[in-house]
Design a protein around this motif. Structure first.
Motif, PDB file in Angstrom:
ATOM      1  N   ILE A 104      31.525  97.641   7.927  1.00  0.00           N
ATOM      2  CA  ILE A 104      30.732  96.587   8.550  1.00  0.00           C
ATOM      3  C   ILE A 104      29.455  96.512   7.723  1.00  0.00           C
ATOM      4  CG2 ILE A 104      29.585  95.793  10.641  1.00  0.00           C
ATOM      5  CD1 ILE A 104      31.613  97.557  12.201  1.00  0.00           C
ATOM      6  N   GLU A 105      29.323  95.409   6.978  1.00  0.00           N
ATOM      7  CA  GLU A 105      28.271  95.322   5.969  1.00  0.00           C
ATOM      8  C   GLU A 105      27.153  94.375   6.376  1.00  0.00           C
ATOM      9  OE1 GLU A 105      30.650  96.193   1.911  1.00  0.00           O
ATOM     10  OE2 GLU A 105      31.082  94.244   2.826  1.00  0.00           O
ATOM     11  N   ASP A 106      26.156  94.306   5.507  1.00  0.00           N
ATOM     12  CA  ASP A 106      25.013  93.396   5.639  1.00  0.00           C
ATOM     13  C   ASP A 106      24.199  93.645   6.922  1.00  0.00           C
ATOM     14  OD1 ASP A 106      25.697  92.172   3.230  1.00  0.00           O
ATOM     15  OD2 ASP A 106      27.051  90.784   4.233  1.00  0.00           O
ATOM     16  N   LEU A 107      23.967  94.908   7.226  1.00  0.00           N
ATOM     17  CA  LEU A 107      23.111  95.267   8.358  1.00  0.00           C
ATOM     18  C   LEU A 107      21.701  95.493   7.842  1.00  0.00           C
ATOM     19  CD1 LEU A 107      25.571  97.747  10.081  1.00  0.00           C
ATOM     20  CD2 LEU A 107      24.914  95.490  10.915  1.00  0.00           C
ATOM     21  N   ASP A 108      20.738  94.880   8.485  1.00  0.00           N
ATOM     22  CA  ASP A 108      19.341  94.965   8.059  1.00  0.00           C
ATOM     23  C   ASP A 108      18.850  96.410   8.133  1.00  0.00           C
ATOM     24  OD1 ASP A 108      16.589  94.733   7.649  1.00  0.00           O
ATOM     25  OD2 ASP A 108      16.477  92.841   8.747  1.00  0.00           O
ATOM     26  N   LEU A 109      18.282  96.903   7.030  1.00  0.00           N
ATOM     27  CA  LEU A 109      17.803  98.284   6.978  1.00  0.00           C
ATOM     28  C   LEU A 109      16.564  98.511   7.838  1.00  0.00           C
ATOM     29  CD1 LEU A 109      18.192  99.128   3.183  1.00  0.00           C
ATOM     30  CD2 LEU A 109      19.717  99.724   5.060  1.00  0.00           C
ATOM     31  N   ASN A 110      15.855  97.475   8.190  1.00  0.00           N
ATOM     32  CA  ASN A 110      14.599  97.615   8.933  1.00  0.00           C
ATOM     33  C   ASN A 110      14.771  97.553  10.450  1.00  0.00           C
ATOM     34  OD1 ASN A 110      12.999  97.717   6.567  1.00  0.00           O
ATOM     35  ND2 ASN A 110      13.354  95.535   6.327  1.00  0.00           N
ATOM     36  N   GLU A 111      15.935  97.182  10.917  1.00  0.00           N
ATOM     37  CA  GLU A 111      16.132  97.006  12.349  1.00  0.00           C
ATOM     38  C   GLU A 111      16.826  98.204  12.986  1.00  0.00           C
ATOM     39  OE1 GLU A 111      18.014  93.341  13.400  1.00  0.00           O
ATOM     40  OE2 GLU A 111      16.737  92.171  12.075  1.00  0.00           O
ATOM     41  N   ARG A 112      16.683  98.282  14.279  1.00  0.00           N
ATOM     42  CA  ARG A 112      17.392  99.266  15.080  1.00  0.00           C
ATOM     43  C   ARG A 112      18.696  98.616  15.519  1.00  0.00           C
ATOM     44  NH1 ARG A 112      15.075 101.408  20.720  1.00  0.00           N
ATOM     45  NH2 ARG A 112      16.620 102.996  21.105  1.00  0.00           N
ATOM     46  N   HIS A 113      19.813  99.329  15.356  1.00  0.00           N
ATOM     47  CA  HIS A 113      21.127  98.748  15.633  1.00  0.00           C
ATOM     48  C   HIS A 113      21.785  99.424  16.837  1.00  0.00           C
ATOM     49  CE1 HIS A 113      21.012  96.421  11.938  1.00  0.00           C
ATOM     50  NE2 HIS A 113      20.566  97.506  11.341  1.00  0.00           N
ATOM     51  N   LEU A 114      22.574  98.638  17.556  1.00  0.00           N
ATOM     52  CA  LEU A 114      23.311  99.125  18.721  1.00  0.00           C
ATOM     53  C   LEU A 114      24.801  99.111  18.408  1.00  0.00           C
ATOM     54  CD1 LEU A 114      23.529  99.889  21.767  1.00  0.00           C
ATOM     55  CD2 LEU A 114      23.641  97.427  22.224  1.00  0.00           C
ATOM     56  N   ILE A 115      25.442 100.266  18.551  1.00  0.00           N
ATOM     57  CA  ILE A 115      26.888 100.368  18.387  1.00  0.00           C
ATOM     58  C   ILE A 115      27.500 100.574  19.770  1.00  0.00           C
ATOM     59  CG2 ILE A 115      28.764 101.781  17.469  1.00  0.00           C
ATOM     60  CD1 ILE A 115      27.147 102.263  15.000  1.00  0.00           C
ATOM     61  N   VAL A 116      28.514  99.750  20.072  1.00  0.00           N
ATOM     62  CA  VAL A 116      29.176  99.823  21.374  1.00  0.00           C
ATOM     63  C   VAL A 116      30.671 100.011  21.146  1.00  0.00           C
ATOM     64  CG1 VAL A 116      29.663  98.611  23.532  1.00  0.00           C
ATOM     65  CG2 VAL A 116      27.437  98.320  22.424  1.00  0.00           C
ATOM     66  N   LEU A 117      31.258 101.005  21.841  1.00  0.00           N
ATOM     67  CA  LEU A 117      32.700 101.241  21.832  1.00  0.00           C
ATOM     68  C   LEU A 117      33.248 100.802  23.174  1.00  0.00           C
ATOM     69  CD1 LEU A 117      31.525 103.270  19.677  1.00  0.00           C
ATOM     70  CD2 LEU A 117      33.558 104.599  20.091  1.00  0.00           C
ATOM     71  N   ARG A 118      34.344 100.033  23.122  1.00  0.00           N
ATOM     72  CA  ARG A 118      34.979  99.548  24.347  1.00  0.00           C
ATOM     73  C   ARG A 118      36.472  99.851  24.283  1.00  0.00           C
ATOM     74  NH1 ARG A 118      31.296  95.492  23.027  1.00  0.00           N
ATOM     75  NH2 ARG A 118      29.782  95.020  24.663  1.00  0.00           N
ATOM     76  N   SER A 119      37.026 100.051  25.467  1.00  0.00           N
ATOM     77  CA  SER A 119      38.470 100.215  25.597  1.00  0.00           C
ATOM     78  C   SER A 119      38.892  99.508  26.869  1.00  0.00           C
ATOM     79  CB  SER A 119      38.828 101.705  25.662  1.00  0.00           C
ATOM     80  OG  SER A 119      40.220 101.862  25.833  1.00  0.00           O
TER      81      SER A 119
END
Length: 163
Positions: A104-119
């Motif tokens: 998963i590319e092109d994520l801004d290096l300066n921001e805080r990111h949220l990863i969510v796993l769903r099932s």
């Protein structure tokens, strides 16, 4: 006939010795070294704008997990590998890979990111991260039925190998 020397001439001659010249040169060299060090330190020190922002984009590598249902309960709870998805920020959900890793590319290096796993459409785990917390702009995420989510870069996890 030579005329007698006045006090001002005597004073000048007294300071013309090599000791006086040597001391002046030492002071001049010391001042120039000091100014050079100060100038180089200021040039190497990033400005406030540079230190708070990093230009560029990062990548999250999603490592494959087993397509078989877990035999042990994970910290994220019971899940179905066939419906397991991952999403980052507001991007669409992606099915979790079972054979090959995905990027998963092109994520801004300066921001805080949220990863969510769903099932089965339900959130089972989520967490936030910043690229600045890691030494690399490529990080890896893995998930299994026993250990839950593992996250890191190639410097702090041996398993982070994304092709």
């Amino acid at each position: 006939m030579s005329r007698p020397l006045g006090p001002e001439v005597v004073r000048l001659r007294r300071y013309e010795g090599t000791g006086y010249k040597l001391n002046c040169m030492k002071i001049a060299v010391a001042v120039s070294i000091f100014l050079t060090l100060v100038a180089s330190a200021r040039a190497q020190q990033p400005s406030i704008e540079q230190s708070s922002t990093i230009a560029g984009f990062g990548t999250v590598c999603v490592l494959p997990n087993s397509p078989e249902p877990p035999t042990r309960i994970s910290p994220g709870g019971d899940y179905n590998p066939n419906t397991l998805t991952i999403s980052i920020d507001t991007r669409p959900q992606i099915p979790w890979p079972h054979k090959h890793s995905i990027k998963i590319e092109d994520l801004d290096l300066n921001e805080r990111h949220l990863i969510v796993l769903r099932s089965d459409g339900k959130r089972i785990q989520s967490f936030r991260f910043r690229f600045s917390e890691y030494k690399d702009t490529k990080v890896c995420v893995a998930f299994d039925g026993y250990q839950g989510v593992q996250f890191g870069d190639k410097y702090n996890t041996y398993w982070c190998k994304c092709k």
